[in-house]
Design a protein around this motif. Structure first.
Motif, PDB file in Angstrom:
ATOM      1  N   VAL A 128      -4.457  -3.292  -3.059  1.00 50.41           N
ATOM      2  CA  VAL A 128      -3.523  -2.170  -2.913  1.00 50.41           C
ATOM      3  C   VAL A 128      -3.789  -1.426  -1.609  1.00 50.41           C
ATOM      4  O   VAL A 128      -2.863  -1.070  -0.865  1.00 50.41           O
ATOM      5  CB  VAL A 128      -3.639  -1.220  -4.122  1.00 50.41           C
ATOM      6  CG1 VAL A 128      -2.827   0.050  -3.891  1.00 50.41           C
ATOM      7  CG2 VAL A 128      -3.176  -1.915  -5.395  1.00 50.41           C
ATOM      8  N   LEU A 149      -0.983  -0.553   1.168  1.00 54.09           N
ATOM      9  CA  LEU A 149      -0.367   0.691   0.718  1.00 54.09           C
ATOM     10  C   LEU A 149       0.296   1.457   1.859  1.00 54.09           C
ATOM     11  O   LEU A 149       1.422   1.959   1.719  1.00 54.09           O
ATOM     12  CB  LEU A 149      -1.414   1.569   0.029  1.00 54.09           C
ATOM     13  CG  LEU A 149      -0.928   2.934  -0.471  1.00 54.09           C
ATOM     14  CD1 LEU A 149       0.172   2.746  -1.514  1.00 54.09           C
ATOM     15  CD2 LEU A 149      -2.089   3.739  -1.056  1.00 54.09           C
ATOM     16  N   LEU A 175       2.563  -2.707  -5.737  1.00 51.28           N
ATOM     17  CA  LEU A 175       2.608  -1.637  -4.742  1.00 51.28           C
ATOM     18  C   LEU A 175       3.897  -0.830  -4.808  1.00 51.28           C
ATOM     19  O   LEU A 175       3.910   0.358  -4.505  1.00 51.28           O
ATOM     20  CB  LEU A 175       2.439  -2.229  -3.344  1.00 51.28           C
ATOM     21  CG  LEU A 175       0.994  -2.430  -2.904  1.00 51.28           C
ATOM     22  CD1 LEU A 175       0.946  -3.161  -1.583  1.00 51.28           C
ATOM     23  CD2 LEU A 175       0.274  -1.101  -2.799  1.00 51.28           C
ATOM     24  N   VAL A 221       3.264   1.908  -7.158  1.00 55.61           N
ATOM     25  CA  VAL A 221       2.395   2.947  -6.593  1.00 55.61           C
ATOM     26  C   VAL A 221       3.186   3.854  -5.657  1.00 55.61           C
ATOM     27  O   VAL A 221       3.089   5.091  -5.719  1.00 55.61           O
ATOM     28  CB  VAL A 221       1.203   2.294  -5.861  1.00 55.61           C
ATOM     29  CG1 VAL A 221       0.347   3.366  -5.196  1.00 55.61           C
ATOM     30  CG2 VAL A 221       0.364   1.471  -6.827  1.00 55.61           C
ATOM     31  N   ILE A 275      -0.641   9.507   0.378  1.00 54.77           N
ATOM     32  CA  ILE A 275      -0.915   8.100   0.661  1.00 54.77           C
ATOM     33  C   ILE A 275      -2.266   7.958   1.351  1.00 54.77           C
ATOM     34  O   ILE A 275      -3.058   7.057   1.042  1.00 54.77           O
ATOM     35  CB  ILE A 275       0.210   7.503   1.535  1.00 54.77           C
ATOM     36  CG1 ILE A 275       1.515   7.421   0.743  1.00 54.77           C
ATOM     37  CG2 ILE A 275      -0.178   6.132   2.065  1.00 54.77           C
ATOM     38  CD1 ILE A 275       1.477   6.438  -0.409  1.00 54.77           C
ATOM     39  N   GLU A 309      -5.500   5.991  -0.036  1.00 53.19           N
ATOM     40  CA  GLU A 309      -6.107   4.933   0.783  1.00 53.19           C
ATOM     41  C   GLU A 309      -7.614   5.161   0.939  1.00 53.19           C
ATOM     42  O   GLU A 309      -8.392   4.205   0.941  1.00 53.19           O
ATOM     43  CB  GLU A 309      -5.431   4.903   2.158  1.00 53.19           C
ATOM     44  CG  GLU A 309      -5.880   3.787   3.058  1.00 53.19           C
ATOM     45  CD  GLU A 309      -5.252   2.454   2.706  1.00 53.19           C
ATOM     46  OE1 GLU A 309      -5.494   1.484   3.446  1.00 53.19           O
ATOM     47  OE2 GLU A 309      -4.518   2.375   1.701  1.00 53.19           O
TER      48      GLU A 309
END
Length: 266
Positions: A81, A85, A219, A222, A250, A254
């Protein structure tokens, strides 16, 4: 007649000795065959005993291995991910960027994100093994992970900074998307290599690789969850206000996924 039946003593001795040798050879052959039969019987008995005495597989060990494999799958899923992402968040904002920069931004952003995958994959196939032998695989994995996550975060943070300073031009947006694409390509190749090292067998390795590859489908969920959480929907004016918050979350996500990457290398 008697003279014909009388043989010299030496010849009689030779005949008797030869008969004794024949009988002894016969007995030795018979005893050898019996010995072979007994040896085969003992060997079969030994195999049966060995099979019966072999320890039964421990169910607890199997459970521990399954639990470890599940943990590895969760970590690899999180790392997968994290590899995609940032640029998926950019692609999920294409409508917003289309309103700001025109319809050409759709093609430009897709090219900037996906074109680096091929040359980086070729470069990794050419040089990764050499550097792994020079500096050890664990160190090179850490460096590649830091570079990959760093580029992804850098591109995203610059989008936030340029948006806040009202300096979000299309060339700058494409440059940031290019950084995200390069970072994602590096991480994708690195994770597939790590799956070969972490996996204890072909089945586990294939399972981890499939986990990394299956992230693309997840994803979208998400990105949708972050979009709904930040309210990054609706008209251009409201989206213009929530875009930095969307990208900031985000970035935080991350960072958490980068921590999961470091846990894999422990």
């Amino acid at each position: 007649m008697e003279e014909k039946n009388n043989l010299p003593d030496d010849d009689v001795h030779d005949i008797s000795s030869s008969s004794e040798l024949d009988s002894s050879e016969f007995q030795s052959c018979a005893s050898s065959e019996n010995g072979l039969r007994q040896f085969d019987a003992l060997r079969e008995d030994g195999q049966e005993i060995g099979r019966s005495a072999a320890p039964a597989p421990d169910d607890d060990d199997d459970d521990d291995e399954d639990a470890t494999t599940l943990l590895e799958q969760v970590l690899f899923f999180g790392c997968g991910v994290g590899s995609s992402l940032c640029y998926i968040a950019t692609l999920s904002s294409l409508v917003y960027f289309k309103i700001l920069d025109g319809p050409d931004s759709f093609v430009d952003l897709n090219l900037a994100i996906y074109l680096p995958l091929l040359p980086i994959s070729l470069a990794q196939a050419r040089w990764d093994q050499y550097y792994d032998q020079q500096f050890k695989s664990r160190r090179t994995f850490v460096v590649r992970g830091m570079v990959g996550f760093g580029l992804s975060l850098l591109g995203t943070l610059q989008m936030i900074q340029q948006h806040n300073s009202s300096n979000m031009t299309l060339p700058a947006l494409i440059g940031n998307a290019l950084l995200q694409g390069i970072g994602g390509a590096i991480l994708y190749g690195t994770l597939n290599q790590m799956a070969c090292f972490v996996g204890r067998g072909a089945q586990t390795t294939n399972r981890l690789k499939a986990t990394v590859s299956a992230v693309v489908q997840a994803l979208a969920l998400v990105a949708l969850a972050v979009t709904l959480a930040t309210g990054f929907v609706g008209p251009a004016n409201s989206a213009d206000q929530t875009s930095p918050l969307f990208l900031l979350r985000i970035v935080v996500t991350e960072g958490i996924l980068f921590a999961m990457f470091l846990c894999v290398l422990r």
